[in-house]
Structure formats: structure tokens, C-alpha cells
Design a protein around this motif. Structure first.
Motif, PDB file in Angstrom:
ATOM      1  N   PRO A  78       0.826  -1.215   0.000  1.00 47.45           N
ATOM      2  CA  PRO A  78       0.000   0.000   0.000  1.00 47.45           C
ATOM      3  C   PRO A  78       0.857   1.261   0.000  1.00 47.45           C
ATOM      4  N   TYR A  79       0.261   2.342  -0.451  1.00 54.14           N
ATOM      5  CA  TYR A  79       0.930   3.641  -0.382  1.00 54.14           C
ATOM      6  C   TYR A  79       0.952   4.099   1.072  1.00 54.14           C
ATOM      7  N   ARG A  80       2.106   4.543   1.537  1.00 52.31           N
ATOM      8  CA  ARG A  80       2.226   5.052   2.907  1.00 52.31           C
ATOM      9  C   ARG A  80       1.727   6.501   2.955  1.00 52.31           C
ATOM     10  N   CYS A  81       1.321   6.927   4.131  1.00 55.20           N
ATOM     11  CA  CYS A  81       0.820   8.299   4.299  1.00 55.20           C
ATOM     12  C   CYS A  81       1.899   9.343   4.031  1.00 55.20           C
ATOM     13  N   ASP A  82       3.171   8.989   4.219  1.00 52.03           N
ATOM     14  CA  ASP A  82       4.226   9.951   3.914  1.00 52.03           C
ATOM     15  C   ASP A  82       4.536  10.013   2.414  1.00 52.03           C
TER      16      ASP A  82
END
Length: 141
Positions: A78-82
Motif C-alpha cells: 500500500p501507499y504510505r501516508c508519507d
């Protein structure tokens, strides 16, 4: 000739950029280098820069018309929040005009937008751009 998936992705990105502009986001742009995000834009209220990953929405008729976004990077993670602040899902092919939703990145690999909860987590973005709003805003300054 470009691959059909690539054409669909580029089309979704163009629609997402138009939706950001139509809803007041500023300095909407794409990166010149490879980044996790597709688009960056300046929030018109806070002035903060935010990043967006654009995905095409798939409708699951076998699940009551639920909207689904596959939010995996090429390596399956998944894409990380950062890396990405928001996702923009673009639904094409069901109506004459694409439907566009924005939602927070919660570091999931898949997001479901059931129709009954659209307004809770998924915010529908308007594609209608009002030139009068810009003219009135400029006159107020």
C-alpha cells in the motif's frame, strides 16, 4: 500505440486534475520525476501542499454496485501516508461524464466506496467549473 490500461490511467489523471481545479485547489501539477504520487496541489483554505494518487474506480455489480479502488504500488504494497495524502478515484464508462471521488489515504491496498457511505469517507468532486466564481473573486480583491 499505448496500452489500453495506460490510456485509461492517463485519462483518469486528466479528469482528476480538472476536478481539483474545479473544486478550488491551486497550482495543480504533476511531477517531472518518478514519485509515489501522481498530482500535487495547494489547498485553497490552508495553503498546504498535498499529494494525490489517482486510480480508476471499478464497479462491482456482484456486490450491489460498490465502487472499488485497487491502491497497491507496483510491488503490491500500500501507499504510505508519507508518500500520498489522498486518493482520487475516477469512475468512467457508466455515465456520459466521469464521476470523481477523493478520500484519505489509510494505507490500505483496496478501498470500497459503497453508495450508502459515499459522503462519509469518499467526497464527491464536482467537475463543473464556474468562470463567474473566478471573476467575482478577482473583483473582490
Amino acid at each position: 500505440m499505448a496500452h489500453k490500461t495506460e490510456d485509461t490511467g492517463k485519462y483518469s489523471e486528466l479528469i482528476a486534475r480538472a476536478a481539483l481545479l474545479a473544486t478550488g485547489w491551486q497550482a495543480v501539477s504533476t511531477s517531472e520525476t518518478e514519485e509515489a504520487f501522481d498530482i500535487s496541489a495547494k489547498n485553497p483554505v490552508s495553503g498546504e501542499w498535498k499529494t494525490f494518487q489517482v486510480k480508476t474506480i471499478y464497479v462491482r455489480e456482484d456486490r450491489g454496485g460498490a465502487r472499488v479502488v485497487q491502491a497497491r504500488k507496483s510491488d503490491g504494497t500500500p501507499y504510505r501516508c508519507d508518500e500520498v495524502d489522498y486518493f482520487i478515484g475516477v469512475e468512467i464508462g457508466r455515465e456520459p461524464v466521469p464521476a470523481v471521488w477523493m478520500f484519505d489515504n489509510r494505507e490500505q491496498t483496496e478501498y470500497w466506496g459503497p453508495q450508502s457511505k459515499e459522503g462519509k469517507r469518499w467526497v464527491r468532486m464536482d467537475l463543473a467549473f464556474s468562470r463567474e466564481d473566478i471573476i467575482n473573486e478577482a473583483e473582490a480583491v
